[in-house]
Design a protein around this motif. Structure first.
Motif, mmCIF file in Angstrom:
data_model
loop_
_atom_site.group_PDB
_atom_site.id
_atom_site.type_symbol
_atom_site.label_atom_id
_atom_site.label_comp_id
_atom_site.label_asym_id
_atom_site.label_seq_id
_atom_site.Cartn_x
_atom_site.Cartn_y
_atom_site.Cartn_z
ATOM 1 N N ASN A 315 0.822 -1.213 0.000
ATOM 2 C CA ASN A 315 0.000 0.000 0.000
ATOM 3 C C ASN A 315 0.855 1.261 0.000
ATOM 4 O OD1 ASN A 315 -2.350 -1.493 0.040
ATOM 5 N ND2 ASN A 315 -2.587 -1.390 2.267
ATOM 6 N N VAL A 316 1.969 1.246 0.701
ATOM 7 C CA VAL A 316 2.808 2.443 0.820
ATOM 8 C C VAL A 316 3.690 2.639 -0.407
ATOM 9 C CG1 VAL A 316 4.697 3.505 2.135
ATOM 10 C CG2 VAL A 316 2.820 2.370 3.338
ATOM 11 N N LEU A 317 4.245 1.548 -0.957
ATOM 12 C CA LEU A 317 5.291 1.656 -1.974
ATOM 13 C C LEU A 317 4.864 1.212 -3.370
ATOM 14 C CD1 LEU A 317 8.144 0.266 0.280
ATOM 15 C CD2 LEU A 317 7.822 2.648 -0.415
ATOM 16 N N ASN A 318 3.776 0.449 -3.475
ATOM 17 C CA ASN A 318 3.275 -0.013 -4.766
ATOM 18 C C ASN A 318 4.369 -0.652 -5.628
ATOM 19 O OD1 ASN A 318 1.821 1.524 -7.716
ATOM 20 N ND2 ASN A 318 1.406 -0.466 -6.852
ATOM 21 N N PRO A 319 5.082 -1.656 -5.099
ATOM 22 C CA PRO A 319 6.135 -2.311 -5.881
ATOM 23 C C PRO A 319 5.541 -3.246 -6.927
ATOM 24 C CG PRO A 319 5.837 -3.480 -3.833
ATOM 25 C CD PRO A 319 4.916 -2.286 -3.763
ATOM 26 N N SER A 320 6.349 -3.586 -7.920
ATOM 27 C CA SER A 320 5.919 -4.600 -8.877
ATOM 28 C C SER A 320 6.340 -5.985 -8.412
ATOM 29 C CB SER A 320 6.509 -4.333 -10.265
ATOM 30 O OG SER A 320 7.924 -4.430 -10.238
#
Length: 385
Positions: A315-320
């Protein structure tokens, strides 16, 4: 020397570094492919490759004869005789590896040691390197050493500000190790170097936005890669996931009142549940796969807490991609699909779209490869230094 000549030589050295970095981090490729990928002209690439060959940094080999179409150019391969040393001191052992250009671990040794101090680590590494120079690595060029420390390492100068499980505080390992080994030494956080290794050579090669968590004997650390860059923060201390508050939704899952993540998701607790005093990750994986109620319950508890933590990270970083190393990867592997689904369930649907989770592809070599790659940086920046 004229300013123009100096500038031309500087450009040449920069281009040499670009070509060497390409074959080191991306893999062997023909001159034609290097020309396309660097945007340099063909004659320039030929000159650069020749210089690197002459310096012993790369070799040119004939391409696979079964794949010939027309007359393909030779393949440029990083030399396996150019080596960096990777070191990972932990609370139970000192691991040392000799890593060749291209990321392959040529030699590896684990020396058992209980909470080793700086002096012990330096002595052990110097002894191993001296032995390798005389035997296994005779004829090789060792360009430097990298140390992956489980603790806070100041980015500016490599000072270990705090490695609590080792008892190191404001400790300098680079200078004494350089004096003992004769090698330039780079020091970094173990998990950040693990993230670097997985991004360049492992599970995250195709991803530019990555959250990496490393689970070792001394706790949990992490690395963060955004837009292809390793993020260290203002001092180099970013990624201390193990010191964040544990995400616990059921009070019955808590074992340490007010504890942080590494108090609750903990390798020692897993070993204790399996009746193991010590074990490597392979043996731990076997224990977690056994039909034992106590082991299964502890693993499930830790998986729930870890999944909730990773949901917050999404939610905080939206990584792939999220990569889990060490015992965290072992925890995931007990039911990879179920764990991955739980992480996505804990995150916002939009943030988790396309999210890929993986255990570390480099396994037990990840920290040694990351540390060695950091040691290669001086060579890659100026191959003819």
């Amino acid at each position: 020397m004229s300013e123009r000549a100096t500038t031309a030589e500087g450009v040449r050295r920069t281009n040499l570094g670009e070509v060497l970095r390409l074959v080191h981090q991306v893999g062997p490729r023909s001159r034609a492919v290097i020309t396309t990928e660097t945007g340099l002209n063909r004659s320039t690439v030929s000159d650069l490759v020749l210089r690197l060959v002459t310096a012993g940094l790369v070799e040119e080999r004939e391409p696979d004869p079964t794949r010939r179409v027309g007359r393909p150019s030779p393949v440029v391969v990083p030399s396996e005789n150019i080596v960096a040393i990777g070191v990972n001191p932990e609370i139970d052992a000192i691991e040392i590896g000799a890593v060749a250009l291209g990321g392959r671990v040529r030699e590896r040794v684990r020396v058992d040691a209980a909470e080793p101090g700086i002096g012990e680590v330096v002595a052990v590494v110097a002894d191993v390197v001296a032995r390798w120079r005389a035997e296994a690595l005779a004829g090789c060029r060792i360009v430097g050493a990298g140390v992956a420390v489980p603790g806070l390492v100041r980015m500016a100068d490599g000072l270990v500000r705090l490695a609590p499980h080792l008892g190191w505080q404001d400790a300098d390992i680079a200078a004494p190790l350089t004096e003992a080994s004769g090698l330039p030494v780079t020091v970094g956080n173990d998990a950040s170097l693990g993230a670097r290794a997985e991004r360049l050579f492992g599970a995250a090669r195709e991803h530019e936005d990555v959250v990496y968590l490393n689970g070792g004997a001394s706790g949990i650390g992490g690395g963060l890669i955004l837009h292809g860059r390793l993020i260290g923060g203002v001092g180099g201390y970013a990624g201390e996931w193990g010191q964040t508050a544990a995400s616990i939704t059921d009070a019955r899952d808590r074992r340490v009142e007010g504890g942080v993540l590494e108090d609750e998701v903990n390798r020692a607790r897993l070993l204790a549940s399996a009746g193991l005093g010590s074990a490597d990750d392979a043996r731990l994986a076997q224990a977690l796969g056994a039909p034992d109620v106590q082991v299964g319950a502890e693993a499930a508890r830790q998986r729930r807490i870890l999944a909730a933590t990773l949901g917050n990270a999404v939610n905080v970083l939206n990584p792939s991609m999220i990569v889990l190393g060490g015992f965290l990867g072992v925890l995931r592997q007990t039911d990879a699909q179920g764990f991955d689904d739980e992480v996505r369930r804990r995150a916002l649907a939009a943030s988790a779209e396309g999210l890929v989770l993986s255990s570390a592809a480099l396994g037990a070599d990840r920290l040694l490869i990351g540390a060695a790659d950091a040691a290669f940086e001086r060579l890659l920046a100026d191959p003819l230094r």
